[in-house]
Write an enzyme that holds these catalytic residues in place. Structure first.
Site, short mmCIF file in Angstrom:
data_model
loop_
_atom_site.label_atom_id
_atom_site.label_comp_id
_atom_site.label_asym_id
_atom_site.label_seq_id
_atom_site.Cartn_x
_atom_site.Cartn_y
_atom_site.Cartn_z
N ARG A 31 33.01 44.22 36.38
CA ARG A 31 33.92 43.72 37.63
C ARG A 31 33.60 42.54 38.23
O ARG A 31 33.79 41.48 39.08
CB ARG A 31 35.46 44.51 37.23
CG ARG A 31 36.78 43.41 37.81
CD ARG A 31 37.84 44.06 38.32
NE ARG A 31 38.45 43.41 38.76
CZ ARG A 31 40.03 43.70 38.63
NH1 ARG A 31 40.48 45.00 38.96
NH2 ARG A 31 41.19 43.41 39.67
N ASN A 49 41.79 43.03 28.82
CA ASN A 49 42.09 41.87 29.47
C ASN A 49 40.84 40.99 28.68
O ASN A 49 39.16 42.00 28.91
CB ASN A 49 41.79 41.27 30.49
CG ASN A 49 43.58 41.54 31.12
OD1 ASN A 49 43.87 41.01 30.67
ND2 ASN A 49 43.54 41.76 32.05
N TYR A 101 48.23 33.57 38.04
CA TYR A 101 46.99 32.67 38.00
C TYR A 101 46.53 31.19 37.59
O TYR A 101 45.66 30.70 37.96
CB TYR A 101 46.53 33.25 36.35
CG TYR A 101 46.87 34.98 36.40
CD1 TYR A 101 45.38 35.51 36.61
CD2 TYR A 101 47.64 36.10 36.26
CE1 TYR A 101 44.90 36.58 36.53
CE2 TYR A 101 47.57 37.23 35.89
CZ TYR A 101 45.80 37.67 36.33
OH TYR A 101 45.93 38.86 36.65
#
Length: 421
Positions: free
Chosen positions: A90, A144, A244
């Site tokens: 990440r 995700n 988002y």
């Protein structure tokens, strides 16, 4: 009823456990299996999970195991909440795209594509093992990028539904502003995962009075502040975009911000270390307040509702899920995965009718759907050219020079997770 959580060693898991304990009348879990290859984390999370159940008087059995096949055997539903590559991957997803002047984020843009390429093959392998062991089990995907992962699962013929906590977060927020209980608030929620708009806020159900204009008129400043978008934009749009959407509506501003502060991945990694130390305290028997800052708010309530609906035990009559379009949004392919309100039952979700969508939103949805199609092809087939095409198609990239540089960086940072690289 037996439920299995793959990725059960996640620091998210106590949020889920707390929901299972509190909402046991809605979802009477008799056996909950936490599966994770990280044995040390799993032991800490599993210990806290048992203490939470005991504190709240839940007599269900909690099992921890690193054996996936044993863990999913006989499960009525399997929840996926894994992170391939962990927080280290990440961290990369959120940083190397900035080198090309593009948003660094773990679920959209170039970072989101990297996550999809790492994740889809792993999830499909897990799902195939679930199908071999227990073909009737539902798969609930919280992993995700949910839209792409859910589409991969459905395309492969699995009984799968995607889940995100954005909608339930808005529902809770709006209910508080209106002085109502969450069950009194029904959202007209439309879009793709992490690309959604609240086009109506209705009282009582899908046919109820739309109070969104009132909500924006009285609380627009607070809502805009939470989204880090100007109040004037919300007034002009007449809707509430997901947070988002800021990556699209304020791309350059976000890139500048991300270049001046520590990444969210670094913050989460530090938080996880602290949470795991807390989980190891034998006196702790409830989810700590710090967990609220980790993300995933209301995930447990959404997961309980969805599992209960799929397994025939009740839950809310309408829920926001990720499922096949099948004509719901006529400007998208039938096999696109959309995020909308649906009636959920043992046969799966049935999307509610959606009024005509403003071209301003429909155009962006169509663009990102095309990207997701290319991204899934790249995840399934591999190859530099397919990665480049997916990046070129993404509206947060869109220029060939950016796509070239991002392709090289994506492959370089993810070789250990890409069988074809």
């Amino acid at each position: 009823m037996k439920l299995t959580v793959v990725g059960g060693g996640s620091t998210y898991t106590p949020e889920l456990i707390d929901g299972f304990a509190r909402l046991r009348d809605t979802l009477p879990v008799e056996e909950l299996v936490l599966v994770d290859p990280a044995a040390e984390r799993l032991e800490l999370v599993g210990g806290l999970a048992r203490r939470i159940f005991a504190r709240q008087g839940h007599d269900g059995r909690i099992v921890t195991t690193s054996d996936l096949d044993a863990g999913v055997d006989g499960a009525d539903a399997v929840l996926l909440q894994l992170r391939v590559g962990g927080q280290a991957a990440r961290q990369q997803d959120e940083t190397w795209p900035l080198e090309c002047g593009c948003v660094g984020q773990e679920t959209t843009g170039a970072g989101g594509l990297a996550k999809a390429l790492r994740t889809v093959p792993v999830v499909l392998d897990i799902a195939e093992r679930v199908r071999r062991t227990n073909p009737d089990a539902w798969i609930i995907d919280f992993t995700n990028p949910v839209g792409i992962v859910t589409r991969a699962l459905l395309q492969a013929g699995h009984k799968a539904v995607g889940l995100c906590n954005v909608a339930i977060g808005f529902q809770r927020k709006f209910a508080g502003l209106l002085g109502l209980t969450p069950s009194d608030v029904h959202l007209d929620h439309v879009g793709l995962n992490h690309l959604t708009w609240e086009t109506g806020v209705r009282l009582g159900g899908p046919e109820g009075e739309d109070v969104l204009p009132k909500l924006l008129g009285e609380h627009g400043e607070a809502i805009a502040g939470d989204l880090h978008l100007p109040r004037t934009l919300l007034d002009r749009l007449g809707v509430v975009p997901s947070y988002y959407l800021r990556y699209f509506y304020a791309h350059d501003e976000v890139v500048r911000e991300l270049g001046t502060k520590p990444s969210r991945a670094a913050e989460v990694a530090a938080m996880e270390e602290q949470l795991l130390r807390m989980y190891g305290d034998p006196a702790l028997d409830e989810k700590p307040e710090l967990l609220a800052k980790r993300g995933g708010a209301y995930y447990s309530e959404a997961a309980v509702d969805l599992a209960a609906g799929l397994l025939g035990g009740g839950g809310s009559p309408y829920q926001v899920v990720n499922t096949l379009n099948r004509g719901t949004l006529p400007f998208l392919p039938d096999d696109a995965v959309i995020e909308v309100q649906a009636a959920v039952g043992p046969k799966g979700p049935t999307p509610l009718a959606v009024p005509a969508v403003d071209p301003l939103f429909a155009g962006l949805m169509a663009n990102v759907t095309a990207y997701e199609d290319l991204a899934l092809t790249a995840a399934l087939r591999g190859g530099r050219d397919l990665v480049f095409k997916a990046l070129l198609a993404h509206p947060l990239v869109g220029q060939y020079a950016y796509a070239e540089g991002l392709t090289d960086r994506l492959i370089a940072h993810n070789r250990e997770h890409l069988a074809w690289a």
